[in-house]
Write an enzyme that holds these catalytic residues in place. Structure first.
Site, mmCIF file in Angstrom:
data_model
loop_
_atom_site.group_PDB
_atom_site.id
_atom_site.type_symbol
_atom_site.label_atom_id
_atom_site.label_comp_id
_atom_site.label_asym_id
_atom_site.label_seq_id
_atom_site.Cartn_x
_atom_site.Cartn_y
_atom_site.Cartn_z
ATOM 1 C CD GLU A 267 -10.402 7.950 -0.862
ATOM 2 O OE1 GLU A 267 -9.626 7.949 0.113
ATOM 3 O OE2 GLU A 267 -10.700 6.928 -1.500
ATOM 4 C CD GLU B 25 -7.188 2.996 1.788
ATOM 5 O OE1 GLU B 25 -6.937 4.152 2.210
ATOM 6 O OE2 GLU B 25 -8.023 2.780 0.897
ATOM 7 C CE LYS C 185 -3.079 2.771 2.938
ATOM 8 N NZ LYS C 185 -3.819 2.873 4.206
ATOM 9 C CD GLU D 192 -6.044 8.386 10.311
ATOM 10 O OE1 GLU D 192 -5.510 7.263 10.376
ATOM 11 O OE2 GLU D 192 -6.371 8.926 9.228
#
Length: 442
Positions: A407, A269, A180, A225
């Site tokens: 996104e 992910e 990733k 986050e």
């Protein structure tokens, strides 16, 4: 007063006084026109003014060493019967994403005055050198003014160049180079007059109350986050990876939430991001809880797959120390870390500066909150009419360049809306938005 990165000067002796105060009302309304710092969530948090001492840090680990020395040389008084996290001596900071690929620097600042509120209790902290006299807390002299005539300039890559970078990343993943990688893009906004960061803080905190809205050294944003929160020996990390845009229609968004929770691409992910956080936390913990499945976090503009990883930490562990161990997580870099960071430098053609780095605060006890600087912009130091916005996407084997571009656009929406549009109306999705919806424990 400042100290260069890597140096170990004798820290100044600070005098710190904290008193309980009546509820000051909306904290964002107290931000001054200059030298303002903000850390807000759901109406609580801290606003700070002025500067007593500053440290140019090499990273969170270096900052922890500096902070430990400063705390040891400080005289702290408090009339609070219970010490609240963030009361007393406190420092705010922000750190670059990659020290090896940036012209920017990390730093910590101890403010002169802090007004805070938490759980219905409010406090005022004044910090100064031993010879300083106490000063009244400043109040905003004029209300913030919204920007006019904002125009947007291109970022480091054109849309087509960025999609090509995504395709190259997917090719590298297919070739076994890594699992990733997170690719970011930027966008420059320019207003007719100087931008007022207080306006941006106010709009972001009102529209995104479940996020952490911050203003530290010209870095302003509202992030969902939390890299690490440490309080009373309990550490919490909120991991986000996997995103879908909301439409504002309850029925449609309910279906989107269900699709997100079943998406193999997004779950993959997310799994990488959670695993990287758990592995980084484990050496510091006496107990670790990693959820088996993510829930869907509902924000006004997007839905995220989210997991709250919790841990009981060993004595002596600090929030700054944990931030140093956790950054960069797979949520903003990739897996494996070194391979992802190398690919980022080769594909983005972008200096992330402090985007995607830790931003937050720590107090004298070692408690603190260090979020990841997302949904943000960095004000231009030489031209205060300009701000550089950032957004990023996690790329895995199943990523589609066009979908990743969409996104990234949705992740730029909070800052763009704060600059040019009225506050977003929160869509009526309700608590039934997702079969995996979770309460908000962080």
């Amino acid at each position: 007063m400042s100290s260069p990165a890597g140096a170990t000067p004798v820290p100044p002796r600070l005098r710190v006084r904290t008193v309980a105060v009546p509820d000051p009302g909306p904290l964002v309304a107290l931000l001054p026109e200059t030298d303002a710092v903000a850390w807000l969530r759901g109406g609580d948090g801290m606003v700070a003014f002025g500067e007593v001492v500053r440290h140019k840090a090499a990273g969170p680990g270096d900052a922890e060493e500096w902070w430990t020395g400063l705390v040891a040389e400080s005289d702290v008084e408090s009339d609070l019967d219970v010490t609240l996290p963030g009361s007393g001596l406190v420092a705010f900071g922000s750190f670059v994403f990659d020290p090896d690929n940036t012209a920017a620097s990390s730093g910590m600042v101890v403010p002169r005055t802090v007004l805070g509120r938490r759980g219905g209790r409010a406090w005022l902290t004044q910090i100064g050198l031993e010879a300083d006299e106490e000063r009244p807390a400043p109040v905003a002299s004029t209300p913030p003014v919204g920007p006019e005539g904002v125009r947007f300039e291109g970022g480091s890559l054109t849309p087509e160049q960025w999609r090509t970078a995504v395709s190259r990343a997917v090719h590298g993943i297919a070739g076994g180079l890594l699992d990733k990688v997170v690719l970011a893009r930027d966008l420059v906004a320019v207003a007719q007059e100087d931008l007022d960061p207080r306006w941006l803080v106010g709009r972001l905190s009102e529209t995104y109350p479940r996020c952490w809205t911050y203003l530290v050294d010209g870095l302003v944003g509202s992030t969902p986050e939390m890299l690490i929160r440490l309080e009373a020996g309990l550490a919490t990390s909120r991991v986000l990876a996997g995103t879908i845009q909301r439409t504002g229609d309850g029925r449609t968004d309910l279906a989107r939430a269900d699709a997100l929770s079943r998406s193999s691409k997004d779950l993959e992910e997310h799994e990488y991001a959670v695993a990287s956080v758990a592995a980084a936390l484990e050496p510091f913990c006496t107990a670790l809880n990693v959820p088996e499945h993510p829930y869907v976090l509902e924000l006004p503009n997007v839905l995220h797959l989210a997991s709250d990883v919790t841990a009981a930490v060993a004595p002596g562990v600090t929030a700054l120390g944990l931030a140093a161990a956790l950054h960069p997580s797979a949520a903003v870099c990739g897996t494996p870390t070194d391979s992802a960071r190398e690919l980022i430098a080769g594909l983005e053609h972008l200096d992330r500066e402090r985007y995607a780095g830790p931003v937050g605060w720590t107090d004298a006890s070692g408690a603190g909150e260090w979020a990841i600087a997302l949904r943000c912009g960095i004000l231009d130091e030489t031209d205060p009419r300009r701000i550089r916005l950032f957004a990023g996407c996690g790329i895995v084997a199943g990523s589609d360049p066009e979908a990743e571009w969409a996104e990234a656009q949705s992740k730029l929406a909070p800052m763009i809306s704060a600059l040019v549009k009225p506050a977003l109306a929160k869509p009526d999705l309700g608590r039934s938005a997702s079969p995996t919806a979770s309460p908000d424990p962080v």
